[in-house]
Enzyme design. Sequence first.
Site, PDB file in Angstrom:
ATOM      1  N   GLU A 111       0.829  -1.216   0.000  1.00 35.85           N
ATOM      2  CA  GLU A 111       0.000   0.000   0.000  1.00 35.85           C
ATOM      3  C   GLU A 111       0.864   1.267   0.000  1.00 35.85           C
ATOM      4  O   GLU A 111       0.502   2.256  -0.637  1.00 35.85           O
ATOM      5  CB  GLU A 111      -0.949  -0.006   1.205  1.00 35.85           C
ATOM      6  CG  GLU A 111      -2.073  -1.031   1.040  1.00 35.85           C
ATOM      7  CD  GLU A 111      -2.957  -1.100   2.274  1.00 35.85           C
ATOM      8  OE1 GLU A 111      -2.455  -1.593   3.302  1.00 35.85           O
ATOM      9  OE2 GLU A 111      -4.111  -0.658   2.216  1.00 35.85           O
ATOM     10  N   GLU A 131      -4.349  -9.408   3.636  1.00 31.88           N
ATOM     11  CA  GLU A 131      -5.096  -9.088   4.861  1.00 31.88           C
ATOM     12  C   GLU A 131      -6.326  -9.955   5.064  1.00 31.88           C
ATOM     13  O   GLU A 131      -6.740 -10.222   6.186  1.00 31.88           O
ATOM     14  CB  GLU A 131      -5.527  -7.613   4.849  1.00 31.88           C
ATOM     15  CG  GLU A 131      -4.398  -6.614   5.040  1.00 31.88           C
ATOM     16  CD  GLU A 131      -3.693  -6.228   3.749  1.00 31.88           C
ATOM     17  OE1 GLU A 131      -3.857  -6.932   2.725  1.00 31.88           O
ATOM     18  OE2 GLU A 131      -2.957  -5.219   3.765  1.00 31.88           O
TER      19      GLU A 131
END
Length: 710
Positions: A111, A131
């Site tokens: 990210e 995740e």
Amino acid sequence: MPQTLVLLDAPNAQGVAVLRLNSPPLNTLGLPLRVALADALDAAAADPAIRALVLTGAHAKAFCGGGEIGEFGQPAMTWAPTPPDLCNRLEHFAKPVVAALQGLALGGGLELALACHGRVAEGACTVGLPEIHLGLLPGAGGTQRLPRLVAADLALNLILQGKTQPARALAESGLFNTVTEGDPLPAATTLAAQLADALAAGQPLPRTGARRPALANAAGFFAAARGAAQGRPANAAALKVIDLVEAAVTQPLAKGLAQEAEAFVQLVHGEASAGLRHAFFAEKAVAKLPGLDPATPTRPVERTAVVGAGTMGCGIAICLLQAGLSVTVLEQTPEALARGLANIRAHFDGAVAKGRLKPEQAAAHLARLHGTTADADLADADLLIEAVFEDWAVKEAVFRRLDAVAKPGALLASNTSTLDLNRVAAFTQRPQDVLGLHFFSPAQLMPLLEIIECQHTAPDALATALALAKRIGKVGVVSRVCDGFIGNRMLEPYLRQAGFLLDEGATPAQVDGAMERWGMAMGPFRMSDLAGHDVGAFIRRRRQAEHPDLTFSRTADLVFEAGRLGQKNGKGWYDHVPGEKRPRPSAEVQQLIEAESTRLGLTRRAIADDEIVERLLLALVNEGAKLLAEGIARRGADIDVVYLHGYGFARWRGGPMWQAERLGLPGVLQAMRRHARGPAYQNATAFWTPAPLLVQLAESGAPLTAYTPS
Ligand code: NAI
């Protein structure tokens, strides 16, 4: 001296400076690294000699491994700068920032890169947003920025599957400006300089958030994705991911980011993510045995022997062959040997036919397979695993023979499910080399390996077994010796309690349904049908003889005596009709159960699913606590991992000990006392006598999952 967590190099001739994340081993984004990165960005912003930045890892192993999982759900997670703060900061940084990805860039690490103005990745760098495996979603802008860089359907799949892969597999996706073979730094430095020149010439920086993703028939696409994810209890995160990727396609960045932040907080405090995070840490914990020095040398294991080529021996041989080991199978007769070898070959032939294995791979495995009926052929084996009949006389004879033939230092392992391994070890002159390797059936598929430490097992023998588990792709959990070890010993009270539920009014289908809806892969009765009622009756009778005080519902014996052996003869608790996926409830069994209730003088009653789940779960918890107090299991994590990997306990439920912690030990005790007041015939008071450890920990308030026997 404290380590410098982020290194800022002096700029090169083009004004490009390199920022290196320096928090080994994986540069995870804990608070100290985040603060250091923000400070380094301040310094770079203030330095007029710096025109552009390259963000990379200080070591080849990692760009950034993502968020610090231990911080999730803790206050530190929200302390500034948070990972989303850093990503926003990077995106709006006044000077160009290019990420140079090497080693791995996962989760929050990727990210960070998504928020930069350019990305150059080494082809071998492992990238992904995993995740979802922790019941979460990328919460630092990943759900909004990834669909702005790659096609929205690809972005959705990458986040939903949480797959990690080499960057080169995504070279054409739009995620990276360049994928290099080798060091990405030179190309990243060149790109940063180009962006600085373009900026100086009045062009805007290529900000990911400014891009508008597009998807034809977006509404239909997202509706189909929701349909696929619905109806599974652990799928809260998946449904939110779909909403968020849709928001990325239809909403401005700021709105999507706000929605993402809210969803992340909800998930991180939810039950599913807490259970999955516990499972993650429990798995890490079991690989390190308290009291076993991590520097303990392991013994070399290349040549192995499997004694007995029945159900388990064949499965074990397949596991060893698949891991590249050589295997000599010993059987009693040429016929039994031929049958066993044919089964092993059939497994590899089947894998080739299904396209799971290349013919040359299967051939390589089979070239390492040998068969014999002569003990002398086992003399060069580094590890010998016995999987013969579960019978004392047979085991004793086999171990005495193995002791006579095995070379010094070879490991002698038994796959026994129930026998006292200390006694087995005493059949040999080398008890330090004897241990249990308890595989689960089918051994080539089931991920759990219980490693049984006997009284005299040497530390290096244990270390070797743990390394072997890893090598053959199993999760190894160490148990000390007791009847049933960790998993099967806990299963006994669980199955006994399931039987009592039948006596009182439940049906097998109701009990199984309640447990399966709650999260077990298979309820206790479907599982018993799979294992076989002959095996079950054999174990029950032995246990009853050894412990006359133990009470069992008679229903299981009645089913066995009616000739219902389980799946193997098409009838057990259920009728198993060939070709039908779900077994059918059996009228014969229902009659047996009802007649038994009548014989006991019980008026059958409706039992709610919640009561079923609570009673079966607490039966596991109470026995688990006894195992801990006895030191058979060293930690709650060991018990949880055994249940997650060997008994189909839903991962998001974390395991039985984790569940006890979530319920709170005072609540657990209260429920047990309530159940103790149940029908007297079942000896409920004895069954529900709480393990002293539960009482002790409930009083002290200490966590069960952190308990270690002294
Ligand atoms: P099985 O009956 O399918 O196979 C046993 C094999 O050992 C037979 O092929 C037999 O010919 C061979 N054998 C017997 N005596 C021998 C000797 N002296 N030398 C060489 N070979 C000999 O039994 P299974 O189910 O494979 O079980 C083997 C062991 O694994 C038992 O200790 C059992 O408790 C344990 N186990 C079984 C599990 C299961 O689900 N079946 C699960 C975990 C452990």
